[in-house]
Design an enzyme around this catalytic site. Structure first.
Site, PDB file in Angstrom:
ATOM      1  N   ARG A   8       7.346 -11.330  -2.291  1.00 53.09           N
ATOM      2  CA  ARG A   8       6.610 -12.438  -1.695  1.00 53.09           C
ATOM      3  C   ARG A   8       6.699 -13.658  -2.602  1.00 53.09           C
ATOM      4  NH1 ARG A   8       1.863 -11.932  -2.224  1.00 53.09           N
ATOM      5  NH2 ARG A   8       1.723  -9.892  -3.209  1.00 53.09           N
ATOM      6  N   TYR A  47      12.620 -10.931   3.233  1.00 52.57           N
ATOM      7  CA  TYR A  47      11.887  -9.911   2.477  1.00 52.57           C
ATOM      8  C   TYR A  47      10.559  -9.569   3.168  1.00 52.57           C
ATOM      9  CZ  TYR A  47       8.633  -7.715  -0.569  1.00 52.57           C
ATOM     10  OH  TYR A  47       7.674  -6.844  -1.035  1.00 52.57           O
ATOM     11  N   LYS A  61       1.137  -9.185   6.312  1.00 48.76           N
ATOM     12  CA  LYS A  61       0.265 -10.063   5.545  1.00 48.76           C
ATOM     13  C   LYS A  61      -0.059 -11.339   6.319  1.00 48.76           C
ATOM     14  CE  LYS A  61      -0.255  -7.160   2.311  1.00 48.76           C
ATOM     15  NZ  LYS A  61       0.674  -6.702   1.363  1.00 48.76           N
ATOM     16  N   HIS A 106      -7.283  -6.414   2.474  1.00 48.88           N
ATOM     17  CA  HIS A 106      -6.116  -5.797   1.832  1.00 48.88           C
ATOM     18  C   HIS A 106      -6.551  -4.447   1.256  1.00 48.88           C
ATOM     19  CE1 HIS A 106      -2.698  -6.324  -1.380  1.00 48.88           C
ATOM     20  NE2 HIS A 106      -2.267  -5.650  -0.339  1.00 48.88           N
ATOM     21  N   SER A 161      -1.729  -6.138  -5.098  1.00 50.42           N
ATOM     22  CA  SER A 161      -0.386  -5.662  -4.780  1.00 50.42           C
ATOM     23  C   SER A 161       0.197  -4.859  -5.944  1.00 50.42           C
ATOM     24  CB  SER A 161       0.515  -6.850  -4.463  1.00 50.42           C
ATOM     25  OG  SER A 161       0.006  -7.543  -3.356  1.00 50.42           O
ATOM     26  N   CYS A 184      -0.801  -2.127  -7.225  1.00 49.67           N
ATOM     27  CA  CYS A 184      -1.812  -1.590  -8.141  1.00 49.67           C
ATOM     28  C   CYS A 184      -2.403  -0.279  -7.652  1.00 49.67           C
ATOM     29  CB  CYS A 184      -2.910  -2.620  -8.380  1.00 49.67           C
ATOM     30  SG  CYS A 184      -2.338  -4.021  -9.350  1.00 49.67           S
ATOM     31  N   GLY A 185      -1.716   0.424  -6.746  1.00 55.75           N
ATOM     32  CA  GLY A 185      -2.088   1.806  -6.500  1.00 55.75           C
ATOM     33  C   GLY A 185      -2.693   2.157  -5.153  1.00 55.75           C
ATOM     34  N   LYS A 186      -2.670   1.263  -4.164  1.00 54.99           N
ATOM     35  CA  LYS A 186      -3.258   1.610  -2.860  1.00 54.99           C
ATOM     36  C   LYS A 186      -2.518   2.754  -2.178  1.00 54.99           C
ATOM     37  CE  LYS A 186      -3.014  -2.516  -1.179  1.00 54.99           C
ATOM     38  NZ  LYS A 186      -2.529  -3.099  -2.436  1.00 54.99           N
ATOM     39  N   THR A 187      -1.175   2.655  -2.093  1.00 50.89           N
ATOM     40  CA  THR A 187      -0.422   3.696  -1.407  1.00 50.89           C
ATOM     41  C   THR A 187      -0.626   5.033  -2.106  1.00 50.89           C
ATOM     42  OG1 THR A 187       1.205   2.076  -0.684  1.00 50.89           O
ATOM     43  CG2 THR A 187       1.875   4.389  -0.620  1.00 50.89           C
ATOM     44  N   ASP A 202      -2.616  -0.140   3.285  1.00 49.21           N
ATOM     45  CA  ASP A 202      -2.473  -1.546   2.862  1.00 49.21           C
ATOM     46  C   ASP A 202      -3.471  -2.502   3.514  1.00 49.21           C
ATOM     47  OD1 ASP A 202      -0.881  -3.288   1.129  1.00 49.21           O
ATOM     48  OD2 ASP A 202      -0.116  -4.215   2.953  1.00 49.21           O
ATOM     49  N   ARG A 242      11.468  -1.083  -2.137  1.00 46.47           N
ATOM     50  CA  ARG A 242      10.468  -0.503  -1.224  1.00 46.47           C
ATOM     51  C   ARG A 242      11.084   0.501  -0.260  1.00 46.47           C
ATOM     52  NH1 ARG A 242       4.885  -2.764  -1.347  1.00 46.47           N
ATOM     53  NH2 ARG A 242       5.031  -4.196  -3.097  1.00 46.47           N
ATOM     54  N   ASN A 257      -7.147  11.182  -9.965  1.00 43.63           N
ATOM     55  CA  ASN A 257      -8.138  10.220  -9.458  1.00 43.63           C
ATOM     56  C   ASN A 257      -9.123  10.896  -8.505  1.00 43.63           C
ATOM     57  OD1 ASN A 257      -6.974   8.168 -10.948  1.00 43.63           O
ATOM     58  ND2 ASN A 257      -5.630   7.511  -9.275  1.00 43.63           N
TER      59      ASN A 257
HETATM   60  P1  GTP Z   1       1.403  -2.922  -2.382  1.00 42.96           P
HETATM   61  O1  GTP Z   1       2.230  -2.151  -1.420  1.00 42.96           O
HETATM   62  O2  GTP Z   1       2.181  -3.968  -3.123  1.00 42.96           O
HETATM   63  O3  GTP Z   1       0.171  -3.493  -1.781  1.00 42.96           O
HETATM   64  O4  GTP Z   1       1.028  -1.906  -3.578  1.00 42.96           O
HETATM   65  P2  GTP Z   1       0.006  -0.675  -3.693  1.00 42.96           P
HETATM   66  O5  GTP Z   1      -1.354  -1.203  -4.055  1.00 42.96           O
HETATM   67  O6  GTP Z   1       0.090   0.191  -2.505  1.00 42.96           O
HETATM   68  O7  GTP Z   1       0.526   0.064  -5.002  1.00 42.96           O
HETATM   69  P3  GTP Z   1       1.251   1.496  -5.172  1.00 42.96           P
HETATM   70  O8  GTP Z   1       0.386   2.627  -4.753  1.00 42.96           O
HETATM   71  O9  GTP Z   1       2.592   1.407  -4.555  1.00 42.96           O
HETATM   72  O10 GTP Z   1       1.388   1.569  -6.755  1.00 42.96           O
HETATM   73  C1  GTP Z   1       2.162   0.676  -7.491  1.00 42.96           C
HETATM   74  C2  GTP Z   1       2.424   1.223  -8.856  1.00 42.96           C
HETATM   75  O11 GTP Z   1       1.187   1.499  -9.517  1.00 42.96           O
HETATM   76  C3  GTP Z   1       3.169   2.552  -8.818  1.00 42.96           C
HETATM   77  O12 GTP Z   1       4.544   2.366  -9.003  1.00 42.96           O
HETATM   78  C4  GTP Z   1       2.593   3.321  -9.973  1.00 42.96           C
HETATM   79  O13 GTP Z   1       3.449   3.186 -11.087  1.00 42.96           O
HETATM   80  C5  GTP Z   1       1.302   2.648 -10.325  1.00 42.96           C
HETATM   81  N1  GTP Z   1       0.145   3.544 -10.109  1.00 42.96           N
HETATM   82  C6  GTP Z   1      -0.408   3.916  -8.925  1.00 42.96           C
HETATM   83  N2  GTP Z   1      -1.464   4.756  -9.119  1.00 42.96           N
HETATM   84  C7  GTP Z   1      -1.599   4.879 -10.458  1.00 42.96           C
HETATM   85  C8  GTP Z   1      -2.513   5.603 -11.302  1.00 42.96           C
HETATM   86  O14 GTP Z   1      -3.436   6.282 -10.849  1.00 42.96           O
HETATM   87  N3  GTP Z   1      -2.327   5.488 -12.642  1.00 42.96           N
HETATM   88  C9  GTP Z   1      -1.327   4.720 -13.179  1.00 42.96           C
HETATM   89  N4  GTP Z   1      -1.200   4.652 -14.495  1.00 42.96           N
HETATM   90  N5  GTP Z   1      -0.439   4.042 -12.410  1.00 42.96           N
HETATM   91  C10 GTP Z   1      -0.572   4.114 -11.079  1.00 42.96           C
HETATM   92  C1  SPV Z   2       2.024  -6.481  -1.163  1.00 41.57           C
HETATM   93  O1  SPV Z   2       2.697  -7.262  -1.849  1.00 41.57           O
HETATM   94  O2  SPV Z   2       0.770  -6.426  -1.243  1.00 41.57           O
HETATM   95  C2  SPV Z   2       2.694  -5.553  -0.223  1.00 41.57           C
HETATM   96  C3  SPV Z   2       4.112  -5.712   0.012  1.00 41.57           C
HETATM   97  O3  SPV Z   2       2.038  -4.715   0.372  1.00 41.57           O
HETATM   98  S1  SPV Z   2       4.438  -7.012   1.104  1.00 41.57           S
HETATM   99  O4  SPV Z   2       4.547  -6.477   2.452  1.00 41.57           O
HETATM  100  O5  SPV Z   2       5.679  -7.619   0.698  1.00 41.57           O
HETATM  101  O6  SPV Z   2       3.349  -7.975   1.084  1.00 41.57           O
HETATM  102 MN    MN Z   3      -0.144  -4.855  -0.134  1.00 40.00          MN
END
Ligand code: GTP
Ligand code: SPV
Ligand code: MN
Length: 588
Positions: free
Chosen positions: A75, A203, A212, A232, A254, A256-259, A281, A373, A500
Site C-alpha cells: 500500500r 497491488y 481497504k 480493521h 498491518s 502485526c498478527g491478525k491472520t 482483517d 502474500r 497466545n
Molecule cells: P495484514 O494482513 O497486513 O493486516 O497483517 P496481519 O495483522 O494479518 O498480520 P499477520 O498475522 O500476517 O502477521 C504478520 C507477521 O507478524 C507474521 O509474519 C509473523 O512474523 C508476525 N507474528 C504474528 N503473530 C505473532 C506472534 O504471536 N509473535 C511474534 N513474535 N510474531 C508474530
Molecule cells: C494491510 O496492509 O493491512 C493488509 C494488506 O491487510 S492490504 O490488502 O494490502 O491492505
Molecule cells: Mn490488514
C-alpha cells in the site's frame, strides 16, 4: 455506445458502465458472473498472457503464481486520498484534495486508458447475502489479476447484482493499472459519491477495492452516519471444552498478527479448546436488539502475509493455501513450488526470487518480498466458523487492541471500562511494517489500527467510538496485548503464535466473569496464578512478570509521544480522551 455496456438488469449499473467505458475506451467489456466456468476461462487467459504462472498442479491444485511490478509491492499511504468536500472532514491524518479537482485529474489519466485492454465489470457483495449489514459494489478494472483475486476475496458476480436488485445504492469502483508508474499512482475515495478511483497500481490493498477502500475507508463514513463500526479487525470464536463459544474481535496494525491470531491452533495443554475463524482483517459491527455488538466479516478470503507462515506458526493457514490460491511476490522453485523466508523445511538449492532473478541460499537479498502474500478462499479453512455465513453476525464479547512494540507495552491488560478502552485503542503505538511502503520499524501512533484506513477526521472517529457506548447496553470488554516485547538479548519475551491461547483464555474467562485480575497502573492485569503457564518451556512466572512489567519512566515518555497525535487532532479531540490521559498520568 460500446457493445456489451448494458448487460445487467440494473439501469444505474448499466448507465455507469456505459459512461466509464466511453471514457476509458476498452477493446472489450466482460461482465463477471462469478461462475466456475468463468474462473477457469479467465485463469487460462491470465496464464496465456503471462500474468499468472501455474504451480505444480499435482502438489498445488488450482494454485498460481504472480509477480508484481517491483515498484508496486505494498500500500502507498502517500498516494491515498480522502476527497471529502472539506479538508477538515478528512482530518490531519489523511491526504486530502477537493473532490472536483481530484476527479478532473484522475478522469484525465483514465481517458482512453483501457485502449487495447478488456474492461472487466466486477459486481461484488461484501457480507453474507441478505445481511442488513451487507453492501454491494461494482469494480471496473483492466486487471485480470484483480478479477481473479476479487473472486476469492468477495462474493463476486450474480449474487451481488441479485442483492442490489434495481437499486442505486452501490459503491462505484474504477481501477486502471495505467502503466504502473508510481508517478501516476492515486487511490482516491469520494465518500459523498460512494466512489473509489484507483490508478497506477496492481497491488492488493490499492486495487481490491472491496477491501481497504470500501470496507474500511468508505464504510467508516457509513458507520459514523448510521451508528455502527467498520474496523480493521479479525474476529474469532473460542470454544471451551464445555462447548461454550465466545467471540472476540482484535485490531492489530498491518502485518502485526491478525491472520495468525484469527487462525490460532491451541497448544496441546488446551485439549478440548477450539478457535474458529470468522475473519482475519475486517469487521463490520453493529449493535443488536439484545444490546450486544454483532460482527460480520465482509470478506470471503484471506490476503495474508506469506513470510513466516509455516506448519508451526500457522498450520490452518498452511491448509488454506493448499488449493485455489494465488501467491504474489513469493519465490518460485524450478519444479513449480513456492517458497518464502520462514516456510517449513530448508530453502531450495535454487529458485527465482520475487523479482524473477536467480536466487540461492547464499544470496544476500530475500527470496520472497517481506510483504509477499497469499490470496486464499476462506472455505479452505478447516477451522472456519459456520457463523461466518450468518446474516446476523456473531456477538462480540471482547475487543483486543494490539501493537508491535519492542519495549514499554506489557503482554496483556484490560481497560477499566469502555471510555478507558477507547483511549487505549486511540493511543496504540506500533512499529511500521512492510505492508506499506516507507521506513520499517518506526514507532508511530496507529489508533485502533485504523490510521491508514479511517475515511474521516480521526478526532470525530474517537467521538463516534465513545458515542457507540449509548447504543450497546452490554458492551464488549476491551483489552490490549503486545506479542512483540523483547528482552535485553533482543529475543521476544513471549513465545507468541499458538501460545497466545494462554492470553486468550484469560481474556475469555474475564468476559465470562470467571478469571481473576488485579488493578495495575494501566488497567486490570492477570496475577501469575490467573495465568496458565503449564507446559511452556523456558517461560516461568519470573518471565511473565518481565513481560507484564510497567516502567513508569518509559510510560512518561509514552504519554508524551501520544501527545503528538493529540496535538494534531486537537480541534476534534473528545474531552474524554484528555480526561483519560490525565487519569493515567495521575496513576503514573
Ligand atoms: P495484514 O494482513 O497486513 O493486516 O497483517 P496481519 O495483522 O494479518 O498480520 P499477520 O498475522 O500476517 O502477521 C504478520 C507477521 O507478524 C507474521 O509474519 C509473523 O512474523 C508476525 N507474528 C504474528 N503473530 C505473532 C506472534 O504471536 N509473535 C511474534 N513474535 N510474531 C508474530
Ligand atoms: C494491510 O496492509 O493491512 C493488509 C494488506 O491487510 S492490504 O490488502 O494490502 O491492505
Ligand atoms: Mn490488514
Amino acid at each position: 455506445m460500446h457493445p456489451g455496456c448494458c448487460n445487467s438488469d440494473n439501469p444505474h449499473v448499466n448507465r455507469w458502465v456505459a459512461e466509464i467505458a466511453a471514457h476509458c475506451q476498452p477493446n472489450a467489456i466482460h461482465w463477471c458472473d462469478g461462475s466456475l466456468d468463468e474462473k477457469r476461462a479467465l485463469t487460462a487467459e491470465a496464464v496465456a498472457g503471462g500474468t499468472l504462472i501455474p504451480l505444480n498442479q499435482k502438489k498445488w491444485p488450482g494454485c498460481y503464481y504472480h509477480r508484481s511490478n517491483p515498484n508496486d509491492v505494498a500500500r502507498v499511504e502517500q498516494c491515498t486520498f480522502i476527497c471529502t468536500p472539506t479538508e477538515d472532514e478528512a482530518g490531519p491524518t489523511n491526504n486530502w484534495l477537493a473532490p472536483a479537482a481530484m476527479r478532473t485529474k484522475l478522469m484525465g489519466l483514465l481517458a482512453g486508458a483501457m485502449r487495447g485492454r478488456t474492461m472487466y465489470v466486477v459486481p461484488f457483495l461484501m457480507g453474507p447475502p441478505g445481511s442488513p449489514l451487507a453492501r454491494v459494489g461494482v469494480e471496473l478494472t483492466d486487471s485480470i489479476y484483480v478479477v481473479l483475486s476479487m473472486g476469492i476475496m468477495t462474493r463476486m458476480g450474480r449474487v451481488a447484482l441479485e442483492q442490489l436488485g434495481v437499486g442505486e445504492d452501490f459503491t462505484r469502483g474504477i481501477h486502471s493499472m495505467l502503466d504502473v508508474n508510481p508517478e501516476r499512482r492515486y487511490i482516491a475515495h469520494f465518500p459523498q459519491e460512494n466512489t473509489i478511483i484507483s490508478v497506477g497500481s496492481n497491488y492488493g490493498g490499492n486495487v481490491l477495492l472491496g477491501k481497504k477502500c470500501m470496507a474500511l475507508r468508505l464504510a467508516s463514513h457509513w458507520g459514523r452516519d448510521q451508528g455502527w463500526l467498520a474496523e480493521h479487525m479479525l474476529v474469532l470464536g473460542v470454544e471451551s471444552p464445555d462447548g461454550k463459544k465466545t467471540f472476540v474481535a482484535g485490531a492489530f496494525p498491518s502485518a502485526c498478527g491478525k491472520t495468525n491470531f484469527a487462525m490460532l491452533r491451541p497448544p496441546a495443554r488446551f485439549a478440548g479448546w477450539k478457535v474458529w475463524t470468522v475473519g482475519d482483517d475486517i469487521a463490520w459491527m453493529k449493535p443488536g436488539p439484545d444490546g450486544r455488538l454483532y460482527a460480520i466479516n465482509p470478506e470471503t478470503g484471506y490476503f495474508g502475509v506469506a513470510p513466516g507462515t509455516n506448519g508451526k506458526s500457522n498450520p490452518n493457514a498452511m491448509e488454506c493455501i493448499k488449493r485455489d490460491t494465488i501467491f504474489t511476490n513469493v519465490a518460485l522453485t524450478p519444479d513449480g513450488d513456492v517458497w518464502w523466508e520462514g516456510k517449513d523445511g530448508p530453502p531450495p538449492a535454487e529458485c527465482l526470487d520475487w523479482r524473477g532473478q536467480r536466487w540461492t541460499p547464499d544470496s544476500k537479498a530475500k527470496a520472497a518480498h517481506p510483504n509477499s502474500r497469499f490470496c486464499a478462499p476462506m472455505s479452505n479453512n478447516p477451522m472456519l466458523a459456520t457463523e461466518v455465513h450468518d446474516p446476523a453476525g456473531v456477538p462480540i464479547s471482547a475487543i483486543i487492541f494490539g501493537g508491535r512494540r519492542t519495549s514499554t507495552i506489557p503482554l496483556v491488560y484490560q481497560a477499566f471500562n469502555w471510555v478507558h478502552g477507547v483511549y487505549v485503542g486511540a493511543t496504540i503505538g506500533s512499529e511500521t511494517t512492510a505492508a506499506a511502503t516507507g521506513l520499517v520499524g518506526q514507532v508511530r501512533r496507529d489508533p485502533m489500527a485504523m490510521l491508514p484506513f479511517c475515511g474521516y477526521n480521526m478526532g470525530d472517529y474517537f467521538a463516534h467510538w465513545l458515542q457507540m457506548r449509548r447504543h450497546i447496553a452490554n458492551p464488549p470488554r476491551i483489552f490490549h496485548v503486545n506479542w512483540f516485547r523483547k528482552d535485553a538479548d533482543d529475543e521476544f519475551l513471549w513465545p507468541g503464535y499458538s501460545e497466545n491461547m494462554r492470553v486468550l483464555e484469560w481474556i475469555v474467562e474475564r468476559c465470562r466473569g470467571r478469571a481473576n485480575a488485579s488493578e495495575g497502573l494501566l488497567g486490570w492485569v492477570p496475577d501469575a496464578h490467573d495465568f496458565d503457564l503449564e507446559g511452556l518451556d523456558g517461560f516461568d512466572a519470573a518471565r511473565l512478570q518481565q513481560a507484564q512489567s510497567t516502567n513508569a519512566e518509559e510510560w512518561r515518555r509514552e504519554v508524551l509521544q501520544q501527545d503528538e497525535l493529540f496535538m494534531r487532532l486537537y480541534a476534534h479531540l473528545p474531552k474524554e480522551i484528555i480526561f483519560q490521559r490525565e487519569l493515567l498520568i495521575a496513576r503514573l
